[in-house]
Design an enzyme around this catalytic site. Structure first.
Site, mmCIF file in Angstrom:
data_model
loop_
_atom_site.group_PDB
_atom_site.id
_atom_site.type_symbol
_atom_site.label_atom_id
_atom_site.label_comp_id
_atom_site.label_asym_id
_atom_site.label_seq_id
_atom_site.Cartn_x
_atom_site.Cartn_y
_atom_site.Cartn_z
ATOM 1 N N ASP B 18 80.715 -43.657 -25.703
ATOM 2 C CA ASP B 18 79.683 -42.871 -25.039
ATOM 3 C C ASP B 18 78.751 -43.826 -24.315
ATOM 4 O OD1 ASP B 18 77.754 -43.896 -26.789
ATOM 5 O OD2 ASP B 18 77.784 -42.141 -28.074
ATOM 6 N N GLN B 19 77.690 -43.318 -23.737
ATOM 7 C CA GLN B 19 76.872 -44.183 -22.895
ATOM 8 C C GLN B 19 76.084 -45.230 -23.673
ATOM 9 O OE1 GLN B 19 74.513 -41.178 -20.893
ATOM 10 N NE2 GLN B 19 72.715 -41.792 -22.061
#
Lengths: 139, 139, 139, 139
Positions: B18-19
């Site tokens: 994910d980020q």
């Protein structure tokens, strides 16, 4: 006269981002599915009901163009239309764009076979083609 | 004498990041599932076969502790054990660690009901409890 | 006086189902994340903004109890509260239930560390603890 | 002389199934990504290293044809090739088939831009185009 189009609003989930900081590419196909669900409901044919009547619409082809970035928590609009493509296939066209006017995010289409509950291809039932045709002719 | 443990190796997929730059938290439960699948195969009870015999193991409880970062393409080891927890529940304990010795990534457990194909809870069949018990006693 | 709770409504996506016909177990953690996002926005601290201010809340522990089935297109309500757990941890409690009153689907919690943008644990900033405390005391 | 092709073997995860009993359509794009990762490693350019050198390959277009069913725990082979498509785009072609000879599952391609770490399109570095060209000419 133009074809009926449904519009669904959703927010990019954290789980949909990747380490590049935008949404992971396959999520577009999940949003297309949300758009389809929304479209079929909007023409009176909720897909959950269709499946319980024994009609399934498995995806046989999918295409996505990625047009812009979208980040976690961005609000997106998913606009969907659908029509028969030939006698035995359904085609959905989808556009995803920023709800705040910042522009397009993705567009593409999915093509669907029509099958019975066992997965065997079948002729689309009349209630399906008629509902799709009516929606195409809606103002 | 110690309980049988299975070990599966996998790499973190880009889709699992994910980020924040590491794996998204829910992926741990997907790796736990890969570990379970691997464990059941290792004791001669492939879960796909169990389901086709009409025995399902839906998750009723899950717990994860996140112990370290893992990045895209890191090679991980998933180590799993399982045993009956009371008469009608199965419990799987899982550890995930870096394959290169950099340390632990996550650990936790899942608790499973035993149901028939319709989802109704049932007594675990003898072949299941016996296979689990044998594995517990394996050298 | 009771703690503030946020309520988010969502529909089960087809992509969230599995071959058992209900939602796949890890999706609950994704819904918990949707609930967190919603809760933080509801107290004036959108998480996207927090991250851009350099404060991250990685999950260090997660627990889920699965209480009922939910199927494709079912409308669910995700109810979330949050509070500090000790001086350096945040805890979110989440319940997921059918929007039509058919009962609970899942409940659980996540525990979060507070880190700076590089992932190093840090003291929670005052604006975070104060906003959480205020929400706890809201009528 | 034919182009280099990499082959990766994976098993369908339970999390990748949907209520139709086969894999959910977007998972194909995740397997394509596993194939890309595997291909780039096989020509000496692990993508994790490329990103740490500041070169990213975001997907700008994706296409999938679904050719056959694959069920939970089925073993699949993912075969991937890649080449430059014009001067600034990379194209990966992927086929997914049953490892036991039961036939094809999906095929398609992804097209990638080349960008620097900030996401700005850039000329592909020579080490990238040269490695891809060499692989095309491999026996």
């Amino acid at each position: 006269m133009s074809a009926h189009e449904s519009t669904l609003t959703l927010r990019v989930r954290y789980s949909e981002t990747d380490q590049m900081g935008t949404f992971y590419n396959s999520r577009a196909l999940e949003w297309f599915e949300c758009g389809r669900t929304d479209y079929l409901r909007s023409i009176g044919l909720p897909y959950a009901e269709m499946e319980s009547r024994g009609v399934m619409l498995p995806v046989v082809e999918a295409h996505v163009e990625y047009l812009g970035r979208a980040r976690y928590d961005d609000e997106l609009r998913v606009m969907t239309t659908a029509k028969m493509a030939g006698r035995v296939r359904l085609r959905c066209d989808v556009r995803v764009e920023h709800a705040d006017g910042r522009g397009p995010v993705a567009r593409g289409y999915t093509v669907h076979a029509v099958t019975d509950a066992s997965g065997t291809p079948c002729r689309p039932p009349d209630w399906l083609t008629e509902a799709l045709d009516s929606a195409q002719e809606s103002p």
